[in-house]
Design a protein around this motif. Sequence first.
Motif, PDB file in Angstrom:
ATOM      1  N   SER A 358     -28.399  31.155  15.570  1.00 51.69           N
ATOM      2  CA  SER A 358     -28.279  30.047  15.187  1.00 51.69           C
ATOM      3  C   SER A 358     -26.904  29.686  14.348  1.00 51.69           C
ATOM      4  O   SER A 358     -26.918  28.351  13.724  1.00 51.69           O
ATOM      5  N   ASP A 359     -25.756  30.251  14.204  1.00 52.58           N
ATOM      6  CA  ASP A 359     -24.925  29.854  14.039  1.00 52.58           C
ATOM      7  C   ASP A 359     -23.685  29.466  14.532  1.00 52.58           C
ATOM      8  O   ASP A 359     -23.226  29.205  14.390  1.00 52.58           O
ATOM      9  N   ASP A 360     -24.528  28.403  16.047  1.00 52.09           N
ATOM     10  CA  ASP A 360     -23.816  27.765  16.564  1.00 52.09           C
ATOM     11  C   ASP A 360     -22.568  28.588  17.976  1.00 52.09           C
ATOM     12  O   ASP A 360     -22.417  27.764  18.299  1.00 52.09           O
ATOM     13  N   SER A 361     -22.385  30.395  17.814  1.00 51.02           N
ATOM     14  CA  SER A 361     -21.994  30.454  18.600  1.00 51.02           C
ATOM     15  C   SER A 361     -22.433  30.709  20.034  1.00 51.02           C
ATOM     16  O   SER A 361     -23.587  30.810  19.960  1.00 51.02           O
ATOM     17  N   GLU A 362     -21.647  31.472  20.880  1.00 48.78           N
ATOM     18  CA  GLU A 362     -21.575  31.418  22.284  1.00 48.78           C
ATOM     19  C   GLU A 362     -22.344  33.323  22.068  1.00 48.78           C
ATOM     20  O   GLU A 362     -21.036  34.094  21.491  1.00 48.78           O
ATOM     21  N   PRO A 363     -23.413  33.303  22.991  1.00 48.46           N
ATOM     22  CA  PRO A 363     -23.964  35.045  22.664  1.00 48.46           C
ATOM     23  C   PRO A 363     -22.550  35.767  23.813  1.00 48.46           C
ATOM     24  O   PRO A 363     -22.076  34.935  25.159  1.00 48.46           O
ATOM     25  N   VAL A 364     -22.477  36.749  23.891  1.00 48.84           N
ATOM     26  CA  VAL A 364     -21.871  37.849  24.664  1.00 48.84           C
ATOM     27  C   VAL A 364     -23.152  37.984  25.718  1.00 48.84           C
ATOM     28  O   VAL A 364     -23.618  39.266  24.715  1.00 48.84           O
ATOM     29  N   ILE A 365     -22.974  37.878  27.023  1.00 48.77           N
ATOM     30  CA  ILE A 365     -24.365  38.206  27.767  1.00 48.77           C
ATOM     31  C   ILE A 365     -23.264  39.276  28.987  1.00 48.77           C
ATOM     32  O   ILE A 365     -22.525  39.542  29.737  1.00 48.77           O
ATOM     33  N   ASP A 366     -24.041  40.450  28.745  1.00 49.99           N
ATOM     34  CA  ASP A 366     -23.843  41.809  29.867  1.00 49.99           C
ATOM     35  C   ASP A 366     -24.711  41.864  30.488  1.00 49.99           C
ATOM     36  O   ASP A 366     -25.839  42.135  30.502  1.00 49.99           O
ATOM     37  N   THR A 367     -24.542  41.271  32.256  1.00 49.12           N
ATOM     38  CA  THR A 367     -25.574  41.479  33.335  1.00 49.12           C
ATOM     39  C   THR A 367     -25.162  42.173  34.456  1.00 49.12           C
ATOM     40  O   THR A 367     -25.488  42.612  35.252  1.00 49.12           O
TER      41      THR A 367
END
Length: 755
Positions: A358-367
């Motif tokens: 919602s704050d337009d930041s990039e999510p940190v994704i752990d795959t």
Amino acid sequence: MKKVNYIVRGLLVAVLALSSTVFPSLVLAADNESVALPGVDARAIVTDGTTNYVSDFNSTDVLTVDIPAISGSDSLNGDGAYGMSFAGGNLFVATGKYDLASTSGGLQVFDSADLSTPLSVYGTDTYTYSKVFTVGDTAFVAFLDDSWVPQLESVSYADTANPANIGTVALDPTASTGDITSLFVSGNYAFVGIQDDGSGSDGGYVNVVDISDTSAMNLDGTYTTSDAVTAVAADGSTFYVGHGNVVDVVDIATLTLQDTIDTGSTVNGLFTDGNYLYIATENGLQVYALDLSFVGEFNTDMNATAVSVDGDFIYLATSDGTDSEIFKIKMVVITLTGDNPQTVELGAGYTELGATVSDDSEPVIDTSDFVDAIGSYTIVYAAVDADGNSGLQVTRTVNVVDTQGPVITLVEPNPQTIQQGSGYTELGATTDDGSLVQIDDSAFVDAIGSYSVTYDSVDASGNNAVQVVRTVNVVALTHTITASAGADGSITPDGAVVTADGADRSFTITPDTNYHVLDVLVDDVSVGAVTNYTFTNVVADHTIVASFEVNPDTFTITASANPNGTITPSGAVIVNSGDDQTFTIAPDSGYRIANVIVDDVSVGEVTSYTFTDVMADHTIAANFASSGSSGSSGGSASVRKEIPGCGMRTTGYSTVTGQSCVTNIPHEEGQVLGAEKFIFTLFLKQGQPPYPTGTYANEVMELQKFLNGTPYNSGLVVDGKFGPLTKSAVVRFQLANGLVGDGLVGLLTRAVLNR
């Protein structure tokens, strides 16, 4: 002495009746604000939006906490702050005993700006007030009296300085060995959680009280659990009961279980703001939407004991029994794109569907948990604020499944052609995943026809491949004659010529303009410069190769005449390639033309002969006879001896015996001498339609009769046509008699025929 279970009694739920903010959040993130409270056992927390009020179970203190700093601490009279509620700018605190020397407890009300002196104290001859929940100017308090009977009172605070009892209702069980653990008010109902049923079996009770008339409150029913009730919350037609590691979702009207949330850790507190259900557990905070979909979590080192919500922030109290830490957690919207759970086909690899914040930041994704093998894996998404601080996480479950069967690929060709008698040879097949292929060739029979061979496969997950069929055509036995021609000519047919077993196959060799056949090789053996060749009774593969060379610029026609006449021109006559050349034959006085021989073939009693489009060397010989001798027109015979092979000639030598023709009695070619044996006199070779007629055809017929006799038994049709079958019979005759098998009936072959 009080019968209080320390651990359970301390699992307090803080509630904020005034909070009604709708959060459109799917995940929570820390705002990087917290404060450590050493020596404090925080068990309840409420907030007015600017200040947090935290009760210390280790003392009678209520701490005011302005994160990230402690702004103050006030001690209350009584035996501990067990429950708190905030309403109308006032802080309501349920304490143990108001007077430490007495046996009564009390409900203290403070101006939130000044906790030093209560505005009023409401107390009766009771043991302890455990929990409080305020609605408007009415406070609901749940407590155990001196006989350990649980009760709920409604108290009017229309005059804050003079609180007044409105009504009281006794709760179940009538005697409890545990404690009141929670109180939540929603609509016309109050929900009171009690640790056990008084029998020591560690069961739990939730009392559902109708408070629509606060002066005549009525126990509407109870909901029981198998273990201690630790927390209660409600919204609309549903209430939530925490016990053990689960939260029961219960219908208020029927008191029946509708669903269960398995938190995986001990439930310590519950709160709902009408949008989300907040669960304090021994591992931290879990948040669910009211449709029970998981929103997010915030893990802590210490037990989360209570939770409160105001505006965009969640306030979480944690404690290990000795020290505490209070967290201010900011709502951040992380929305997963695509399916959750996500299904991935085995072997396809993981494809990230993405998420937005919602704050337009990039999510940190752990795959890192994902493995391309059958099973379930967790992808973790975290929101990170501008300072790089991670908050609560949301997860996507990725299920790797195997639902597709193997794909079978046949080794080509399909259809497969097999000659009868050679048997079936399996070409093989593969699968895209390495699964074994089951091959069924039971339908094959080594007989002319079409048959099906089937291919099947099953992978490790039991998925069947689509069956593949190979068509096998069994055809009659054939052989291949490979025909080729060099430059400057052609052979017809050419290439790989398929020929049935036992059949004949003829080839025509044609040079280009201004070229002639140089040689023809059959199975690497020369058969001469022939323009036609026939393979008979083909029972094996063969080759035939034709070569050509350019015609010379000139050719020589050798013209001759025996005595008693002339041929003009005579001798070695040079002719340009492709030109025509005419010869004139004239007998002397008293003589006639007996015969004209062109390239060893009689062309009759002609007075003129023309070679057209000369492309090779030739010969022409004119023979004459006395006008009174016998010939084609009849007459009396000469008294001289007839010499075989001289025909009408009286010059040169016999083509049969080789003797001189000077004493020859001219005679028609091919006539029987002495009526005993046919004498062959002409040069014979394979021709093409239209075949020659007359004397030439008669001599071919005699040749065919001869070859049909013992021991050759060639089975030729006696038709006077020197075709490929006649040639083949001549070759066999030549080879049997030590001659070159060229199929040409020349001088040496005639000599053997005439023996």
